[in-house]
Design a protein around this motif. Structure first.
Motif, PDB file in Angstrom:
ATOM      1  N   ASN A  83       0.816  -1.215   0.000  1.00 25.25           N
ATOM      2  CA  ASN A  83       0.000   0.000   0.000  1.00 25.25           C
ATOM      3  C   ASN A  83       0.852   1.269   0.000  1.00 25.25           C
ATOM      4  N   GLY A  84       2.191   1.132  -0.039  1.00 32.31           N
ATOM      5  CA  GLY A  84       3.081   2.285  -0.140  1.00 32.31           C
ATOM      6  C   GLY A  84       3.687   2.744   1.173  1.00 32.31           C
ATOM      7  N   ASP A  85       3.299   2.143   2.290  1.00 29.23           N
ATOM      8  CA  ASP A  85       3.870   2.532   3.585  1.00 29.23           C
ATOM      9  C   ASP A  85       5.362   2.179   3.628  1.00 29.23           C
ATOM     10  N   GLU A  86       6.167   3.106   4.151  1.00 21.52           N
ATOM     11  CA  GLU A  86       7.593   2.847   4.299  1.00 21.52           C
ATOM     12  C   GLU A  86       7.840   2.101   5.603  1.00 21.52           C
ATOM     13  N   LEU A  87       8.871   1.272   5.591  1.00 15.34           N
ATOM     14  CA  LEU A  87       9.187   0.449   6.761  1.00 15.34           C
ATOM     15  C   LEU A  87      10.539   0.840   7.333  1.00 15.34           C
ATOM     16  N   ILE A  88      10.685   0.605   8.653  1.00 18.26           N
ATOM     17  CA  ILE A  88      11.939   0.877   9.360  1.00 18.26           C
ATOM     18  C   ILE A  88      12.327  -0.389  10.116  1.00 18.26           C
ATOM     19  N   MET A  89      13.622  -0.717  10.052  1.00 26.14           N
ATOM     20  CA  MET A  89      14.112  -1.883  10.775  1.00 26.14           C
ATOM     21  C   MET A  89      14.870  -1.437  12.016  1.00 26.14           C
ATOM     22  N   GLU A  90      14.564  -2.069  13.133  1.00 29.28           N
ATOM     23  CA  GLU A  90      15.286  -1.792  14.370  1.00 29.28           C
ATOM     24  C   GLU A  90      16.510  -2.692  14.457  1.00 29.28           C
ATOM     25  N   ALA A  91      17.348  -2.459  15.424  1.00 27.20           N
ATOM     26  CA  ALA A  91      18.615  -3.182  15.546  1.00 27.20           C
ATOM     27  C   ALA A  91      18.430  -4.680  15.794  1.00 27.20           C
ATOM     28  N   ASN A  92      17.329  -5.071  16.405  1.00 29.01           N
ATOM     29  CA  ASN A  92      17.102  -6.487  16.711  1.00 29.01           C
ATOM     30  C   ASN A  92      16.337  -7.229  15.619  1.00 29.01           C
ATOM     31  N   GLY A  93      16.177  -6.621  14.453  1.00 29.55           N
ATOM     32  CA  GLY A  93      15.501  -7.262  13.336  1.00 29.55           C
ATOM     33  C   GLY A  93      14.006  -7.054  13.284  1.00 29.55           C
ATOM     34  N   LEU A  94      13.452  -6.345  14.259  1.00 28.14           N
ATOM     35  CA  LEU A  94      12.021  -6.052  14.223  1.00 28.14           C
ATOM     36  C   LEU A  94      11.750  -4.936  13.233  1.00 28.14           C
ATOM     37  N   VAL A  95      10.630  -5.031  12.573  1.00 23.33           N
ATOM     38  CA  VAL A  95      10.265  -4.075  11.532  1.00 23.33           C
ATOM     39  C   VAL A  95       8.943  -3.428  11.906  1.00 23.33           C
ATOM     40  N   LYS A  96       8.825  -2.133  11.641  1.00 22.69           N
ATOM     41  CA  LYS A  96       7.560  -1.437  11.859  1.00 22.69           C
ATOM     42  C   LYS A  96       7.389  -0.384  10.769  1.00 22.69           C
ATOM     43  N   ARG A  97       6.170   0.106  10.671  1.00 23.87           N
ATOM     44  CA  ARG A  97       5.872   1.150   9.690  1.00 23.87           C
ATOM     45  C   ARG A  97       6.498   2.457  10.144  1.00 23.87           C
ATOM     46  N   LYS A  98       6.905   3.265   9.185  1.00 19.42           N
ATOM     47  CA  LYS A  98       7.526   4.544   9.514  1.00 19.42           C
ATOM     48  C   LYS A  98       6.525   5.449  10.224  1.00 19.42           C
ATOM     49  N   SER A  99       5.254   5.321   9.917  1.00 16.57           N
ATOM     50  CA  SER A  99       4.230   6.166  10.550  1.00 16.57           C
ATOM     51  C   SER A  99       3.995   5.796  12.016  1.00 16.57           C
ATOM     52  N   GLU A 100       4.488   4.637  12.458  1.00 15.65           N
ATOM     53  CA  GLU A 100       4.300   4.203  13.854  1.00 15.65           C
ATOM     54  C   GLU A 100       5.389   4.705  14.777  1.00 15.65           C
ATOM     55  N   GLU A 101       6.339   5.467  14.274  1.00 14.09           N
ATOM     56  CA  GLU A 101       7.449   5.964  15.108  1.00 14.09           C
ATOM     57  C   GLU A 101       6.954   6.833  16.226  1.00 14.09           C
TER      58      GLU A 101
END
Length: 101
Positions: A83-101
């Motif tokens: 759907n076009g949402d950008e993703l961010i990876m944390e140091a432990n390999g967990l991934v979340k949407r950039k909008s959830e920061e």
């Protein structure tokens, strides 16, 4: 004797009216569920990216610094959700949407 094969104009109009009514009923439901489908697709893609990060960690001995590293090494083909949402990876390999920061 008459050859009475085929449908009459009235029968065809009734069938078209029934099909049109069914389309009018179903189209609004499809459009309202579109956002739900896109969110579920993004959740599934996040799980895929996390799995690929763990695969990278098993291969290289450390988690990748970012999703771009996974892409450049051939673990992923895309860095954004369907759907076009950008993703961010944390140091432990967990991934979340950039909008959830």
């Amino acid at each position: 004797m008459k050859n009475e094969k085929g449908f009459t104009l009235i029968e065809m109009l009734i069938v078209l009216m029934i099909i049109s009514t069914l389309l009018l009923i179903t189209i609004p439901h499809i459009s309202t569920n579109n956002s739900v489908v896109q969110n579920k697709g993004c959740e599934a893609f996040i799980k895929l990216v996390e799995t690929q990060a763990h695969t990278y960690e098993m291969d290289k001995g450390e988690f990748p610094e970012s999703i771009n590293v996974l892409m450049s090494d051939g673990y992923l083909e895309s860095e954004t959700c369907p759907n076009g949402d950008e993703l961010i990876m944390e140091a432990n390999g967990l991934v979340k949407r950039k909008s959830e920061e």
